[in-house]
Scaffold this motif. Sequence first.
Motif, short mmCIF file in Angstrom:
data_model
loop_
_atom_site.label_atom_id
_atom_site.label_comp_id
_atom_site.label_asym_id
_atom_site.label_seq_id
_atom_site.Cartn_x
_atom_site.Cartn_y
_atom_site.Cartn_z
N ILE A 158 0.47 4.13 -2.80
CA ILE A 158 0.19 5.60 -2.56
C ILE A 158 1.26 6.51 -2.89
O ILE A 158 0.95 7.62 -3.40
CB ILE A 158 -0.19 5.71 -0.76
N TYR A 173 -4.79 0.69 -10.19
CA TYR A 173 -5.01 2.09 -10.42
C TYR A 173 -4.03 2.98 -10.77
O TYR A 173 -4.26 3.80 -11.90
CB TYR A 173 -5.64 2.61 -8.95
N MET A 215 -6.48 -1.89 -6.43
CA MET A 215 -5.64 -0.72 -5.72
C MET A 215 -4.30 -0.86 -6.53
O MET A 215 -3.78 0.49 -7.09
CB MET A 215 -5.44 -0.92 -4.39
N ILE A 229 -6.92 4.28 0.36
CA ILE A 229 -6.33 2.93 0.10
C ILE A 229 -5.31 2.78 1.50
O ILE A 229 -5.13 1.68 2.16
CB ILE A 229 -5.34 3.19 -0.89
N ARG A 230 -5.05 3.86 2.22
CA ARG A 230 -4.47 3.75 3.37
C ARG A 230 -5.23 3.01 4.50
O ARG A 230 -4.52 2.49 5.50
CB ARG A 230 -3.97 5.04 3.84
N HIS A 232 -13.23 4.65 -6.22
CA HIS A 232 -13.62 4.84 -5.15
C HIS A 232 -14.88 4.10 -4.40
O HIS A 232 -14.66 3.66 -3.49
CB HIS A 232 -13.92 6.49 -4.97
N CYS A 287 -5.71 8.12 -2.12
CA CYS A 287 -4.70 7.47 -1.06
C CYS A 287 -5.02 7.34 0.12
O CYS A 287 -4.64 6.23 0.88
CB CYS A 287 -3.47 8.71 -1.38
N ARG A 323 0.87 -1.17 -0.05
CA ARG A 323 -0.07 -0.07 -0.02
C ARG A 323 0.87 1.39 0.09
O ARG A 323 0.54 2.27 -0.73
CB ARG A 323 -1.03 -0.14 1.33
N MET A 336 -13.79 0.65 -3.93
CA MET A 336 -12.81 0.45 -2.85
C MET A 336 -13.39 0.47 -1.52
O MET A 336 -13.20 -0.36 -0.56
CB MET A 336 -11.83 1.60 -2.84
N VAL A 367 -7.85 1.05 4.06
CA VAL A 367 -8.51 -0.37 3.78
C VAL A 367 -8.08 -1.33 4.63
O VAL A 367 -6.99 -1.68 5.28
CB VAL A 367 -8.13 -0.56 2.22
#
Length: 170
Positions: free
Chosen positions: A7, A149, A146, A120-121, A55, A117, A3, A58, A123
Motif C-alpha cells: 500500500i 501490482y 497484490m 488490499i488493506r 480490482h 489500496c 500489505r 482481488m 483483503v
Amino acid sequence: MNRKDIIDGINAVIERETTLLLSLSEEQVSARRNGQNRTVKMLVGHLIDSASNNHQRMVRLQYAPRCGHSMPGTEMGMLVFPDYTQDNDLWIQLQDYQHEDWHQLVLLLKYYNQHICHVIRSVDKNKLNNYWLDYEGCRVTLGEMMCGYIDHLNLHFGEMHELLRASRGG
C-alpha cells in the motif's frame, strides 16, 4: 512483501507520478508514441484498465471457489477471468483514451489506485492463497498478484518517463 509495504509503495508511486502527470501539457502527453504506438495518455489509460481488471480479481478471489481459471472450457464452478492481456491495444482504442480529458484521466488513475489500496488493506488474510490460472496456465495467488501490482505500475511509468525524455531530446 507485507500489505502495508504494498500500500505504501502504491501510494508513493501514485502521488509522485500524478504530480508530474498533472504538470504536463496536452502536447507532451499526446504527441510522441513509443514502440507499441502508445502515447503517455494511452499508457495512463492502460494503467486504468489494469487497475480495473486487478480490482475485479482481488474482490472475486475472496469469495469465489479457491481456484479461478481464465481459460475456456474450464470445469463448472471455477472462477473465470477474461484475459485482456492479448487485447490491451484494443481496450485502449475502444475507450479512446487519446481524446479523453487529461486532468480527469489522471485523477481517475489516482483515485482508482487509492481504492485498490483500500481493497488490499481489507483483503481477508485467509484468502491470500486463493489463486487463478492465467491465460498461459500459470498459477497466480491473490497475494502474489497484490505484490506484483506495483511492479506493473513502475513498468509503465518507466515507459512514460522514456517518452517524456525523448520528447525533450535527451
